[in-house]
Design a protein around this motif. Structure first.
Motif, short mmCIF file in Angstrom:
data_model
loop_
_atom_site.label_atom_id
_atom_site.label_comp_id
_atom_site.label_asym_id
_atom_site.label_seq_id
_atom_site.Cartn_x
_atom_site.Cartn_y
_atom_site.Cartn_z
N ILE A 22 0.87 -1.17 0.00
CA ILE A 22 0.00 0.00 0.00
C ILE A 22 0.91 1.23 0.00
O ILE A 22 1.61 1.50 0.98
CB ILE A 22 -0.93 -0.01 1.22
CG1 ILE A 22 -1.75 -1.31 1.27
CG2 ILE A 22 -1.85 1.22 1.18
CD1 ILE A 22 -2.60 -1.58 0.05
N GLU A 23 0.89 1.97 -1.12
CA GLU A 23 1.87 3.03 -1.32
C GLU A 23 1.27 4.33 -1.85
O GLU A 23 2.02 5.20 -2.31
CB GLU A 23 2.94 2.55 -2.30
CG GLU A 23 3.69 1.32 -1.86
CD GLU A 23 4.81 0.94 -2.79
OE1 GLU A 23 5.97 1.16 -2.42
OE2 GLU A 23 4.52 0.44 -3.90
N SER A 24 -0.03 4.45 -1.80
CA SER A 24 -0.66 5.64 -2.37
C SER A 24 -1.99 5.90 -1.68
O SER A 24 -2.53 5.03 -0.95
CB SER A 24 -0.90 5.45 -3.87
OG SER A 24 -1.86 4.41 -4.09
N ALA A 25 -2.55 7.08 -1.94
CA ALA A 25 -3.87 7.41 -1.40
C ALA A 25 -4.92 6.44 -1.92
O ALA A 25 -5.80 5.99 -1.17
CB ALA A 25 -4.23 8.85 -1.75
N ARG A 26 -4.85 6.11 -3.19
CA ARG A 26 -5.81 5.15 -3.76
C ARG A 26 -5.67 3.78 -3.11
O ARG A 26 -6.65 3.09 -2.85
CB ARG A 26 -5.61 5.04 -5.28
CG ARG A 26 -6.08 6.26 -6.05
CD ARG A 26 -5.94 6.02 -7.55
NE ARG A 26 -6.36 7.18 -8.32
CZ ARG A 26 -7.61 7.46 -8.65
NH1 ARG A 26 -8.58 6.65 -8.27
NH2 ARG A 26 -7.89 8.54 -9.34
N GLY A 27 -4.43 3.38 -2.88
CA GLY A 27 -4.21 2.10 -2.23
C GLY A 27 -4.76 2.07 -0.82
O GLY A 27 -5.38 1.08 -0.40
N LEU A 28 -4.57 3.16 -0.09
CA LEU A 28 -5.11 3.23 1.27
C LEU A 28 -6.62 3.20 1.26
O LEU A 28 -7.25 2.52 2.09
CB LEU A 28 -4.61 4.49 1.95
CG LEU A 28 -5.03 4.66 3.41
CD1 LEU A 28 -4.46 3.55 4.28
CD2 LEU A 28 -4.61 6.03 3.94
N ALA A 29 -7.23 3.91 0.30
CA ALA A 29 -8.69 3.94 0.21
C ALA A 29 -9.26 2.55 -0.07
O ALA A 29 -10.38 2.23 0.35
CB ALA A 29 -9.13 4.93 -0.86
N ALA A 30 -8.49 1.72 -0.76
CA ALA A 30 -8.97 0.38 -1.12
C ALA A 30 -8.38 -0.70 -0.24
O ALA A 30 -8.58 -1.89 -0.50
CB ALA A 30 -8.62 0.09 -2.58
N ALA A 31 -7.66 -0.32 0.83
CA ALA A 31 -6.92 -1.31 1.63
C ALA A 31 -7.82 -2.40 2.21
O ALA A 31 -7.42 -3.57 2.26
CB ALA A 31 -6.15 -0.60 2.75
N ARG A 32 -9.01 -2.04 2.66
CA ARG A 32 -9.88 -3.06 3.26
C ARG A 32 -10.35 -4.07 2.22
O ARG A 32 -10.45 -5.26 2.51
CB ARG A 32 -11.07 -2.39 3.95
CG ARG A 32 -10.65 -1.46 5.08
CD ARG A 32 -11.81 -0.94 5.90
NE ARG A 32 -11.34 0.04 6.89
CZ ARG A 32 -12.05 0.47 7.91
NH1 ARG A 32 -13.29 0.03 8.08
NH2 ARG A 32 -11.55 1.36 8.75
N GLU A 33 -10.64 -3.60 1.01
CA GLU A 33 -11.02 -4.53 -0.06
C GLU A 33 -9.84 -5.37 -0.51
O GLU A 33 -9.99 -6.57 -0.79
CB GLU A 33 -11.58 -3.74 -1.24
CG GLU A 33 -12.85 -2.97 -0.96
CD GLU A 33 -13.24 -2.10 -2.13
OE1 GLU A 33 -13.89 -2.61 -3.06
OE2 GLU A 33 -12.87 -0.91 -2.14
#
Length: 262
Positions: free
Chosen positions: A114-125
C-alpha cells in the motif's frame, strides 16, 4: 519453514545482484525479497529478471515485481509464475481486481504494498482478496504520493488503518515499511517498537544490519513479559494487578505478549 503470516524481517536484495542472494539468506533474515523494482536500474530490468532464482536457500524467497503501469510488469509476473516463489510482492496496489488478477496469473500468494492514497482507500477490499495473506506498507512512496513528510505522527493513522483493514479481513497484521537511516541500529529498533505499538507485526529491511534491531523491536520487553506472567497468574474474573484492574481483555493482551516472546 517460516510462514508468510509470521515474517518479521524480510530482506530486500537487488535481483540483478545474484552474488548477494546467498549472503542475504545467511544474514539472519526470515525471508529474502528479490527486488525487480526500485533497486534495479531501467537498463538492468531484463537481466535482473533473468537472474531470478529460488534454489539458494531453504528460506521463503519472494519477488517484488514492477507495478502494473510499467512495461516490465507482465514479464515479471510470468517469471514469478515460472519459479517456486513463496509470494509475489505487488507494489502500488490500488485495485482489488488487479491484485486478484496478478494472484491468478502468478499462481502465488500476493503481498500488496500500500503506497498511495488510492491504495489506502482500497486497503480493506485488497486485504479481503483471496490469496492475500498480509499487507505491507510502502511508507516512502506513500508520502511522495500525497506530498507529506515521512514522520511518525503524520503516518500514524495510515498504519492504524492498515492494521484495522487486516483485522477486518482476518489476515495477519501488516508489515511496516523500511527505515532508510542506516547510521544507527537504535533508529531501526525504535521504529520497530513504534510499529509494534500500533499493531503491526513485521518490518521490511534494506540492509542486514537492520535484522537484529527489528527482531528486538518487535519482541516483548522483559518488563512486558513479567507483567503478562503476573496477569495470567492472577486467576479469573476482575482482580487488581500492580494497582490496575485486570479482566479477560487484559488477559488476552497478556497471552499475546507471551506468545510473541518465543
Amino acid at each position: 519453514m517460516v510462514s508468510l503470516e509470521t515474517l518479521r524481517a524480510p530482506l530486500f536484495v537487488p535481483a540483478d545482484r545474484p552474488d548477494r542472494f546467498a549472503k542475504a539468506a545467511a544474514s539472519g533474515a526470515c525471508a529474502v525479497v528479490l527486488d525487480l523494482e526500485d533497486a534495479v536500474a531501467v537498463e538492468a530490468k531484463d537481466a535482473a529478471r533473468a537472474a531470478l532464482a529460488c534454489d539458494f536457500t531453504d528460506l521463503p524467497v519472494l519477488v517484488r515485481v514492477n507495478p502494473a503501469a510499467t512495461p516490465w510488469h507482465t514479464a515479471d509476473v510470468e517469471a514469478a509464475a515460472a519459479l517456486p516463489f513463496a509470494a509475489v510482492m505487488l507494489p502500488k496496489a490500488e485495485c482489488p481486481d488487479a491484485v486478484a488478477e496478478v494472484a491468478q496469473r502468478a499462481g502465488r500468494p500476493i503481498l500488496p504494498l500500500i503506497e498511495s492514497a488510492r491504495g489506502l482507500a482500497a486497503a480493506r477490499e485488497i486485504a479481503a482478496c483471496a490469496n492475500v495473506p498480509r499487507l505491507a506498507f510502502g511508507s516512502i512512496d506513500f508520502c511522495a504520493d500525497i506530498g507529506c513528510e515521512h514522520l511518525r505522527d503524520t503516518l500514524r493513522s495510515v498504519r492504524l488503518e492498515l492494521v484495522i483493514a487486516s483485522r477486518l479481513a482476518g489476515i495477519a497484521a501488516p508489515i511496516d515499511g523500511v527505515t532508510t537511516d542506516l547510521s544507527d541500529p537504535e533508529i531501526t529498533e525504535d521504529d520497530s517498537r513504534h510499529a509494534r505499538s500500533l499493531g503491526m507485526s513485521g518490518k521490511l529491511c534494506i540492509h542486514p544490519r537492520q535484522i537484529a534491531p527489528i527482531r528486538i523491536g518487535f519482541a516483548p520487553t522483559a518488563a512486558e513479559r513479567d507483567w503478562a506472567a503476573r496477569v495470567l497468574a492472577s486467576g479469573d474474573g476482575a482482580v487488581a494487578v500492580d494497582g490496575a484492574m485486570v479482566d479477560e481483555p487484559v488477559r488476552l493482551r497478556a497471552r499475546a505478549i507471551l506468545a510473541n516472546a518465543g
